[in-house]
Design a protein around this motif. Structure first.
Motif, PDB file in Angstrom:
ATOM      1  N   PRO A 142     -62.286 -16.554  22.512  1.00 52.36           N
ATOM      2  CA  PRO A 142     -62.872 -16.418  23.434  1.00 52.36           C
ATOM      3  C   PRO A 142     -61.851 -16.300  24.640  1.00 52.36           C
ATOM      4  O   PRO A 142     -60.586 -17.056  24.793  1.00 52.36           O
ATOM      5  CB  PRO A 142     -63.533 -18.000  23.682  1.00 52.36           C
ATOM      6  N   GLU A 143     -61.783 -15.150  26.083  1.00 54.42           N
ATOM      7  CA  GLU A 143     -62.033 -15.268  26.808  1.00 54.42           C
ATOM      8  C   GLU A 143     -60.765 -16.482  27.829  1.00 54.42           C
ATOM      9  O   GLU A 143     -59.824 -16.677  28.150  1.00 54.42           O
ATOM     10  CB  GLU A 143     -61.668 -14.664  27.633  1.00 54.42           C
ATOM     11  N   ARG A 144     -61.894 -16.979  27.957  1.00 50.86           N
ATOM     12  CA  ARG A 144     -61.736 -18.375  28.245  1.00 50.86           C
ATOM     13  C   ARG A 144     -60.347 -19.476  28.252  1.00 50.86           C
ATOM     14  O   ARG A 144     -59.184 -20.217  29.169  1.00 50.86           O
ATOM     15  CB  ARG A 144     -62.879 -19.655  28.745  1.00 50.86           C
ATOM     16  N   ILE A 145     -59.954 -19.567  27.046  1.00 51.64           N
ATOM     17  CA  ILE A 145     -58.934 -20.372  26.691  1.00 51.64           C
ATOM     18  C   ILE A 145     -57.942 -19.796  26.408  1.00 51.64           C
ATOM     19  O   ILE A 145     -56.481 -19.596  26.259  1.00 51.64           O
ATOM     20  CB  ILE A 145     -59.209 -20.621  25.261  1.00 51.64           C
ATOM     21  N   LEU A 146     -57.919 -18.745  26.869  1.00 53.41           N
ATOM     22  CA  LEU A 146     -56.371 -17.640  26.867  1.00 53.41           C
ATOM     23  C   LEU A 146     -55.467 -16.977  28.317  1.00 53.41           C
ATOM     24  O   LEU A 146     -56.298 -17.103  29.263  1.00 53.41           O
ATOM     25  CB  LEU A 146     -56.794 -15.626  26.743  1.00 53.41           C
ATOM     26  N   THR A 147     -54.131 -17.543  28.416  1.00 49.65           N
ATOM     27  CA  THR A 147     -53.557 -18.065  28.815  1.00 49.65           C
ATOM     28  C   THR A 147     -51.766 -17.667  29.115  1.00 49.65           C
ATOM     29  O   THR A 147     -51.537 -18.629  27.953  1.00 49.65           O
ATOM     30  CB  THR A 147     -53.436 -19.600  30.308  1.00 49.65           C
ATOM     31  N   ASP A 148     -51.174 -17.174  29.532  1.00 44.06           N
ATOM     32  CA  ASP A 148     -49.967 -17.230  29.676  1.00 44.06           C
ATOM     33  C   ASP A 148     -49.301 -18.385  30.770  1.00 44.06           C
ATOM     34  O   ASP A 148     -47.412 -18.073  30.701  1.00 44.06           O
ATOM     35  CB  ASP A 148     -49.410 -15.200  29.759  1.00 44.06           C
ATOM     36  N   ASP A 149     -49.874 -19.045  31.266  1.00 46.76           N
ATOM     37  CA  ASP A 149     -49.262 -19.797  32.722  1.00 46.76           C
ATOM     38  C   ASP A 149     -48.770 -21.359  32.023  1.00 46.76           C
ATOM     39  O   ASP A 149     -49.438 -21.612  31.071  1.00 46.76           O
ATOM     40  CB  ASP A 149     -51.108 -20.460  33.590  1.00 46.76           C
ATOM     41  N   VAL A 150     -47.107 -20.987  32.148  1.00 45.65           N
ATOM     42  CA  VAL A 150     -46.641 -22.107  31.310  1.00 45.65           C
ATOM     43  C   VAL A 150     -47.201 -23.253  31.746  1.00 45.65           C
ATOM     44  O   VAL A 150     -47.121 -24.285  31.514  1.00 45.65           O
ATOM     45  CB  VAL A 150     -45.106 -22.293  31.702  1.00 45.65           C
ATOM     46  N   SER A 151     -47.304 -23.991  32.891  1.00 42.90           N
ATOM     47  CA  SER A 151     -48.052 -24.923  33.594  1.00 42.90           C
ATOM     48  C   SER A 151     -49.074 -24.747  32.769  1.00 42.90           C
ATOM     49  O   SER A 151     -49.361 -26.218  32.539  1.00 42.90           O
ATOM     50  CB  SER A 151     -47.870 -24.353  35.063  1.00 42.90           C
ATOM     51  N   ALA A 152     -50.104 -24.467  33.073  1.00 40.34           N
ATOM     52  CA  ALA A 152     -51.715 -24.584  32.036  1.00 40.34           C
ATOM     53  C   ALA A 152     -51.319 -25.598  30.305  1.00 40.34           C
ATOM     54  O   ALA A 152     -52.310 -25.997  30.578  1.00 40.34           O
ATOM     55  CB  ALA A 152     -52.059 -23.603  32.497  1.00 40.34           C
ATOM     56  N   LEU A 153     -50.745 -24.484  30.653  1.00 38.87           N
ATOM     57  CA  LEU A 153     -50.164 -24.247  28.659  1.00 38.87           C
ATOM     58  C   LEU A 153     -49.648 -25.937  28.972  1.00 38.87           C
ATOM     59  O   LEU A 153     -50.021 -26.858  27.513  1.00 38.87           O
ATOM     60  CB  LEU A 153     -48.552 -23.478  27.970  1.00 38.87           C
ATOM     61  N   ARG A 154     -48.510 -26.297  29.846  1.00 36.66           N
ATOM     62  CA  ARG A 154     -48.015 -27.842  29.466  1.00 36.66           C
ATOM     63  C   ARG A 154     -48.714 -29.103  29.329  1.00 36.66           C
ATOM     64  O   ARG A 154     -48.581 -30.445  29.562  1.00 36.66           O
ATOM     65  CB  ARG A 154     -46.654 -27.542  29.541  1.00 36.66           C
ATOM     66  N   ARG A 155     -49.588 -28.392  30.953  1.00 30.16           N
ATOM     67  CA  ARG A 155     -49.961 -29.946  31.147  1.00 30.16           C
ATOM     68  C   ARG A 155     -51.746 -30.107  30.242  1.00 30.16           C
ATOM     69  O   ARG A 155     -51.965 -31.054  29.592  1.00 30.16           O
ATOM     70  CB  ARG A 155     -51.578 -29.107  32.811  1.00 30.16           C
TER      71      ARG A 155
END
Length: 508
Positions: free
Chosen positions: A420-433
């Protein structure tokens, strides 16, 4: 002036009718429940970016919060990782002097008179009353460990370790709390089965034959949902045991059934979106790919099937039990239930558990997947002697996935099931959070029970964890955590909001 009855008084009145023998114990538990919720609220006031707090002034006598209107709120220094109820009262001073002492979090929030505070005050009142009820029927835990996986889940009495709405259950009567709440240990809950024509349903994965009636699917329905939302009478179907999330129940010798439950518990309304049903099979297949990259240290529970009648109010997900990953003599224990054992009292055990959890979590983060590894989603496989061996993770609906990191490690999205598109991100801050806020500030912190114990465990663990940029960030930067109270006070703001807690360690 006439005042409406409080949540505590209303619950006591219902209890007197439904189960009068619990009344005295409920009354005795109320002071402790107020302190438990007030402690969680004070943590938020001390650390979340609330717009009406101008500054925080720590001192030898505690912590003072200066509000934008000139008032000052006084309480103890706040350990953001503590789970014990150490705040029994705070004092609110007026701008012109004079103060009032509060031991009731709902009354404090009412008198703070901040935007949207009235709604939160009502939720806090529910949380206190329901927490006292949850504690009222408890006896001491047996020294023998549970024989069934659902019994571990039902040992968690106080709910979320840091959310002030840890036991808020508006919309549930006393009788319904006693009948459906896992901490009340009902013998079983009878899920309804609602027949829906197959052509009116969206199905992902395999829907089992025993939940079919000719051309109709039999969708499991929580009895609260049937009565209050669907307003339908369902055929009595599966006898199951409620788990920590309340809406998920374990069928003996069968799957765990996640039902739609359109009630607000802590922060969220517990329904099942159509999108989560659509993506369930793809996420389950993706999970198997991930687990294969952890050298056997992590299992991901598989989703067998999901179905919805094109409505978040009528849907169900069938998931395998984490217990299938236990070997002979082993136990699979939700991390939230570890605090009900004596294991976390050992610094060596806590450090070994932290090493295992960080190794797995950071390995997946390096690959490009941030788990929502809080104490409910994350389970640990323990040996017969209690040593932490492996981890089990369930419920992939809220993970975050970095396409760039996956591709770097040879897992481009084109080779994977559609995510699903909503779980995809390359934002490092979002991943670490996502990972740090759930695993470190959630699962590990609540198991440790204090900042001092958490820091010592992490300091020992990180020496044995492979060095990555993510580990350096964990060691050197403030620790992100969901601003749970700010989110409840911001009804017009979509998505998560965040606070930064003092880092429990520094890089060695």
């Amino acid at each position: 002036m006439h005042r409406p009855p409080t949540a505590e008084a209303e619950l006591a009145a219902e209890l007197a009718t439904v189960r009068p023998a619990l009344g005295p114990r409920f009354a005795a538990e109320l002071p402790g429940a107020r302190a438990a919720v007030l402690t969680r609220l004070w943590r938020a006031l001390a650390h979340e970016p609330l717009p009406w707090i101008e500054r925080r002034e720590p001192g030898r006598e505690g912590l003072a919060l200066r509000l934008t209107d000139g008032r000052r709120l006084h309480g103890p220094l706040a350990d953001p990782y503590a789970t014990a109820a150490y705040v029994t009262a705070v004092r609110l001073d007026g701008a012109a002097g004079g103060g009032v002492v509060y031991d009731d979090p709902a009354r404090l929030m009412t008198d703070l008179a901040v935007p949207h505070g009235g709604g939160l005050a009502a939720e806090l009142a529910h949380s206190v009353a329901s927490l006292a009820l949850s504690r009222a029927g408890q006896g001491p835990h047996s020294k023998e460990w549970p024989a069934h996986d659902w019994e571990w889940e039902q040992r968690v009495v106080d709910g979320h370790p840091y959310h002030p709405n840890c036991r808020s259950r508006p919309g549930f009567s006393v009788a319904e709390q006693l009948a459906y709440g896992p901490e009340h240990r009902p013998p079983s809950v009878r899920l309804g089965l609602l027949p829906v024509p197959r052509e009116e349903c969206l199905v992902a994965g395999e829907w089992p034959g025993e939940l079919r009636d000719g051309e109709r699917l039999l969708i499991p329905v929580h009895p609260w949902q049937a009565a209050h939302v669907l307003k339908r009478t369902c055929e009595e179907g599966l006898a199951a045991h409620p788990l920590m999330s309340l809406r998920t129940l374990a069928v003996p010798d069968g799957p765990q059934v996640k039902t739609a439950l359109s009630a607000r518990l802590t922060s969220s309304v517990r329904d099942i979106s159509v999108g989560s049903v659509v993506s369930s099979a793809a996420l389950s297949a993706f999970a198997e790919t991930l687990a294969a990259r952890t050298d056997g240290l992590l299992h991901m529970t598989r989703t067998w099937g999901a179905a919805t009648a094109d409505s978040p109010d009528l849907a169900a997900v069938l998931r395998e039990s984490p217990a299938v990953y236990a070997g002979p003599g082993e136990h699979v224990v939700p991390v939230a239930a570890l605090a009900t054992t004596e294991l976390p009292a050992s610094p060596a055990w806590l450090a070994e558990f932290a090493r295992l959890a960080l190794s797995v979590g950071l390995r997946l983060l390096e690959l490009g997947v941030a788990l929502e590894a809080h104490g409910q989603n994350l389970l640990v496989v323990l040996s017969a002697s209690g040593a932490p061996l492996r981890l089990v993770y369930r419920d992939l609906a809220d993970i975050r996935v970095s396409p760039a990191r996956l591709a770097h490690h040879g897992l481009p999205l084109r080779t994977l099931p559609e995510l699903p598109e909503r779980i995809l991100t390359d934002d490092v801050s979002a991943l670490r959070r996502k990972l740090f806020g759930s695993l470190v500030a959630g699962a590990l912190a609540s198991t440790a029970g204090s900042g001092e114990a958490l820091g010592a465990a992490l300091e020992a663990a990180v020496r044995e964890v492979p060095r990555t940029a993510d580990l350096t960030a964990l060691c050197e930067e403030p620790l992100p955590v969901k601003a749970l109270t700010l989110m409840r006070l911001s009804p017009g703001v979509a998505g998560d909001q965040w606070a930064e807690l003092p880092g429990p360690l520094r890089a060695p």
